[in-house]
Scaffold this active site. Structure first.
Site, short mmCIF file in Angstrom:
data_model
loop_
_atom_site.label_atom_id
_atom_site.label_comp_id
_atom_site.label_asym_id
_atom_site.label_seq_id
_atom_site.Cartn_x
_atom_site.Cartn_y
_atom_site.Cartn_z
N ASN A 180 1.98 -5.23 -3.12
CA ASN A 180 0.57 -5.52 -2.82
C ASN A 180 -0.18 -4.22 -2.55
O ASN A 180 0.32 -3.35 -1.83
CB ASN A 180 0.53 -6.42 -1.57
CG ASN A 180 -0.84 -6.98 -1.28
OD1 ASN A 180 -1.46 -7.58 -2.16
ND2 ASN A 180 -1.30 -6.83 -0.05
N GLU A 226 -6.39 -10.55 -1.10
CA GLU A 226 -7.19 -10.30 0.11
C GLU A 226 -8.67 -10.24 -0.24
O GLU A 226 -9.42 -9.40 0.27
CB GLU A 226 -6.76 -8.98 0.77
CG GLU A 226 -5.29 -8.95 1.14
CD GLU A 226 -4.86 -7.67 1.86
OE1 GLU A 226 -5.74 -6.91 2.31
OE2 GLU A 226 -3.64 -7.44 1.95
N HIS A 282 -10.67 -5.94 -2.23
CA HIS A 282 -11.72 -5.73 -1.23
C HIS A 282 -12.86 -5.00 -1.94
O HIS A 282 -12.70 -3.83 -2.31
CB HIS A 282 -11.20 -4.87 -0.07
CG HIS A 282 -10.13 -5.53 0.73
ND1 HIS A 282 -10.36 -6.65 1.50
CD2 HIS A 282 -8.82 -5.23 0.90
CE1 HIS A 282 -9.24 -7.00 2.11
NE2 HIS A 282 -8.29 -6.15 1.76
N GLU A 311 0.80 -1.23 0.00
CA GLU A 311 0.00 0.00 0.00
C GLU A 311 0.83 1.29 0.00
O GLU A 311 0.62 2.19 0.81
CB GLU A 311 -0.95 -0.01 1.21
CG GLU A 311 -1.86 -1.21 1.21
CD GLU A 311 -2.74 -1.32 2.45
OE1 GLU A 311 -2.67 -0.44 3.32
OE2 GLU A 311 -3.51 -2.29 2.53
N ASP A 359 -12.44 -10.16 -0.63
CA ASP A 359 -13.72 -10.24 0.06
C ASP A 359 -14.69 -9.33 -0.69
O ASP A 359 -14.28 -8.32 -1.27
CB ASP A 359 -13.65 -9.91 1.56
CG ASP A 359 -12.92 -8.63 1.90
OD1 ASP A 359 -12.77 -7.75 1.01
OD2 ASP A 359 -12.49 -8.48 3.05
O1 G3I Z 1 -5.46 -8.00 19.13
C1 G3I Z 1 -6.00 -6.76 19.62
C2 G3I Z 1 -6.84 -6.98 20.85
O2 G3I Z 1 -6.03 -7.46 21.87
C3 G3I Z 1 -7.51 -5.68 21.21
O3 G3I Z 1 -8.38 -5.91 22.28
C4 G3I Z 1 -8.29 -5.11 20.07
C5 G3I Z 1 -8.90 -3.76 20.40
O4 G3I Z 1 -9.09 -2.99 19.25
O5 G3I Z 1 -7.43 -4.96 18.97
C6 G3I Z 1 -6.85 -6.16 18.52
O6 G3I Z 1 -6.02 -5.89 17.40
C7 G3I Z 1 -6.69 -5.63 16.19
C8 G3I Z 1 -6.18 -6.60 15.14
O7 G3I Z 1 -6.75 -6.31 13.88
C9 G3I Z 1 -6.51 -8.05 15.49
O8 G3I Z 1 -7.88 -8.24 15.49
C10 G3I Z 1 -6.39 -4.21 15.77
O9 G3I Z 1 -6.99 -3.30 16.67
C11 G3I Z 1 -6.92 -3.96 14.37
O10 G3I Z 1 -6.49 -2.69 13.94
C12 G3I Z 1 -6.40 -5.01 13.42
O11 G3I Z 1 -6.99 -4.81 12.16
C13 G3I Z 1 -6.35 -5.42 11.10
C14 G3I Z 1 -6.05 -4.37 10.04
O12 G3I Z 1 -5.46 -4.99 8.91
C15 G3I Z 1 -5.09 -3.32 10.56
O13 G3I Z 1 -4.71 -2.45 9.56
C16 G3I Z 1 -7.27 -6.47 10.51
O14 G3I Z 1 -7.41 -7.54 11.45
C17 G3I Z 1 -6.69 -7.02 9.21
O15 G3I Z 1 -7.65 -7.84 8.59
C18 G3I Z 1 -6.35 -5.87 8.28
O16 G3I Z 1 -5.76 -6.40 7.14
C19 G3I Z 1 -5.44 -5.45 6.13
C20 G3I Z 1 -4.22 -5.94 5.41
O17 G3I Z 1 -3.18 -6.18 6.33
C21 G3I Z 1 -3.78 -4.96 4.33
N1 G3I Z 1 -4.86 -4.64 3.44
C22 G3I Z 1 -6.09 -4.23 4.07
C23 G3I Z 1 -6.55 -5.26 5.07
C24 G3I Z 1 -7.89 -4.90 5.65
O18 G3I Z 1 -7.83 -3.70 6.39
#
Ligand code: G3I
Length: 480
Positions: A213, A278, A249, A171, A280
């Site tokens: 990516n 990715e 996405h 990105e 969906d």
């Molecule tokens: O693990 C913590 C947890 O302990 C806490 O209680 C909670 C509170 O917010 O957060 C949890 O972490 C989160 C993590 O996902 C695991 O669930 C983060 O806040 C959250 O920001 C994070 O989001 C991820 C996101 O990337 C961050 O940018 C998504 O799971 C993940 O699917 C997403 O993936 C991205 C790709 O890497 C790049 N392309 C876009 C894609 C979708 O956004």
């Protein structure tokens, strides 16, 4: 379980096909297109992974380590998928929470699960403006540049030999319609940060495909044009890049573009693999199912589209859970989108090319120092029964990956066995999509469950990685 990998084997690593053409071109050798796009006939695989494998592709899912104790989740994962991407576990904040203190616990859990169940791994992501640890967010200039290259080196070295493809840079382009780079702390270290990351990753793990990516690059637009220009420039200058990931996405505000396939194809024409990384699609019912089918068919129509990954398993696992964008509902039941995806995979497609793409622009910088992969000329299917096995070798100092294309003759096969003799000193360390009889000397490779039954004229691919000098040319092939 549908996906059986060779006992004791790990994950395959890819051949960086791009380097073939670049190196040959640099050596003043004329390189011609010898891409083999083989139309496969309709088949009837019963899982996403096995159906994708019939055209030489993978079907993957983003996986969260903390869900590996959920039996419904793991049951679907093991049954349906043959590639995994750690959803968050290999990102910078997860792997280097304090500077130079690395934590691979959760990434390793996912890799171990994948290896134990015959799945390969896409690494995600080495260098990204987002999900950086706090200490990195506070760095700039040469300190940040050094921290980035150290991070890439350490993480890619830790996972060396276990990663099919790395999202090296994620990105890095702006969404504003100006085709500019995204402003970020990494970008402010200098415009060359992306190519430095790729070169660093190649040095750390020469067997992994190296991908750029991004999202909103799925159709032709200012952003994808800018990425296209960067890839074209990298290819021309010998910067190591093997693949481009299209996140894909989609939702009603950002639908599957009508030029999706054409956009994949124009990137593939630059001499890189393309992957749906990715996927969906928010929605439900027939409309969602039709969109999934459209995406799968587009990938299958592009010979260098080597596989698709959905960004989660059940709707409830999605980062956009409320949009129900995945193939399984919250209870793990197959949705209409699952069926349309499977049907599209079973509709056949073109097999990924087995040789290097053409290049017309010689690199202007020094070529890679690794020897070019050698690939035997494509074989025509045997006229009678039987099969042929064609080897493609990616050799580097001290190690190799050999890919083997098995092509069935005029009669369908219930199974196949390939035999070859390794050069003296060569030792196989990983095999995927086949079961080897040994690791040195004369070795036979037998099909695994999902790729033994092949129709007349069909082909499949397996591979192995090893130390020393690998085999190339042809091998014996017999069918059952
Ligand atoms: O693990 C913590 C947890 O302990 C806490 O209680 C909670 C509170 O917010 O957060 C949890 O972490 C989160 C993590 O996902 C695991 O669930 C983060 O806040 C959250 O920001 C994070 O989001 C991820 C996101 O990337 C961050 O940018 C998504 O799971 C993940 O699917 C997403 O993936 C991205 C790709 O890497 C790049 N392309 C876009 C894609 C979708 O956004």
């Amino acid at each position: 379980m549908d996906k059986v990998l060779a006992r004791g084997s790990g994950t395959p690593t890819p051949r960086p096909r791009a380097r073939t053409a670049l190196t040959l071109a640099a050596a003043g050798v004329a390189v011609f297109a010898v891409t083999v796009a083989v139309a496969t006939s309709a088949s009837a695989g019963t899982t996403l992974g096995s159906s994708a494998a019939e055209s030489g592709r993978y079907f993957g899912a983003a996986v969260a380590a903390n869900k590996l104790s959920d039996s419904t989740y793991v049951g679907i994962l093991n049954r349906e998928f043959n590639m995994v991407t750690p959803e968050n576990e290999m990102k910078w904040d997860a792997t280097e929470p304090s500077q130079n203190q690395f934590n691979y616990t959760n990434g390793d859990r996912i890799v171990s699960h994948a290896q134990a169940n015959g799945m390969r791994v896409r690494g995600h992501a080495l260098a990204w403006h987002s999900q950086q640890p706090g200490w990195a967010q506070n760095l700039s200039g040469t300190a940040l540049r050094s921290a980035m290259t150290n991070h890439v080196t350490q993480v890619a070295t830790h996972y060396k030999g276990k990663i099919y493809a790395w999202d090296v840079v994620n990105e890095a382009f702006d969404d504003g319609g100006n085709g500019a780079r995204r402003d970020s702390n990494l970008q402010r270290t200098g415009n060359d940060w992306i190519e430095v990351a790729f070169r660093t990753a190649r040095t750390a793990d020469p067997g992994a495909k190296l991908c750029y990516n991004d999202y909103n690059t799925d159709g032709q637009n200012a952003k994808s044009n800018a990425v296209y220009a960067m890839v074209q420039d990298f290819k021309a200058r010998g910067v190591p890049i093997d693949c481009v990931g299209f996140q894909s996405h989609f939702n009603p505000n950002s639908p599957v573009p009508n030029d999706y396939q054409a956009n994949l194809q124009r990137f593939a024409n630059l001499g890189v693999d393309v992957q749906i990384t990715e996927l969906d699609i928010e929605g439900s019912g027939t409309a969602q199912a039709d969109n999934y089918s459209k995406v799968v068919k587009a990938c299958l129509a592009v010979s260098r589209c080597t596989g698709l990954t959905v960004w989660g398993i059940r709707d409830s696992d999605s980062w956009r859970a409320s949009g129900t964008p995945l193939l399984f509902d919250g209870n793990g039941n197959k949705k209409a989108a699952y069926t349309s995806t499977l049907n599209a995979l079973n509709g056949g497609g073109t097999t990924p090319p087995t040789t290097a793409p053409p290049t017309t622009t010689p690199p202007t910088t020094a070529p890679p120092t690794t020897a070019p992969p050698t690939t035997a000329p494509p074989t025509t299917p045997p006229a009678g029964g039987g099969c042929t096995a064609t080897l493609s070798l990616n050799q580097w100092q001290g190690g190799f990956v050999t890919y083997v294309t098995v092509k069935i003759g005029a009669s369908p096969a219930n199974g196949w066995t390939v035999g070859l003799t390794l050069p003296s000193g060569a030792v196989i360390t990983n095999t995927w999509s086949a079961t080897p009889s040994g690791t040195t000397g004369t070795v036979t490779f037998r099909n695994v469950d999902y790729n033994g039954q092949l129709g007349a004229g069909a082909s499949t691919e397996f591979g192995f990685q090893g130390n020393g000098v690998g085999p190339s040319g042809t091998a014996t092939c017999t069918v059952r």
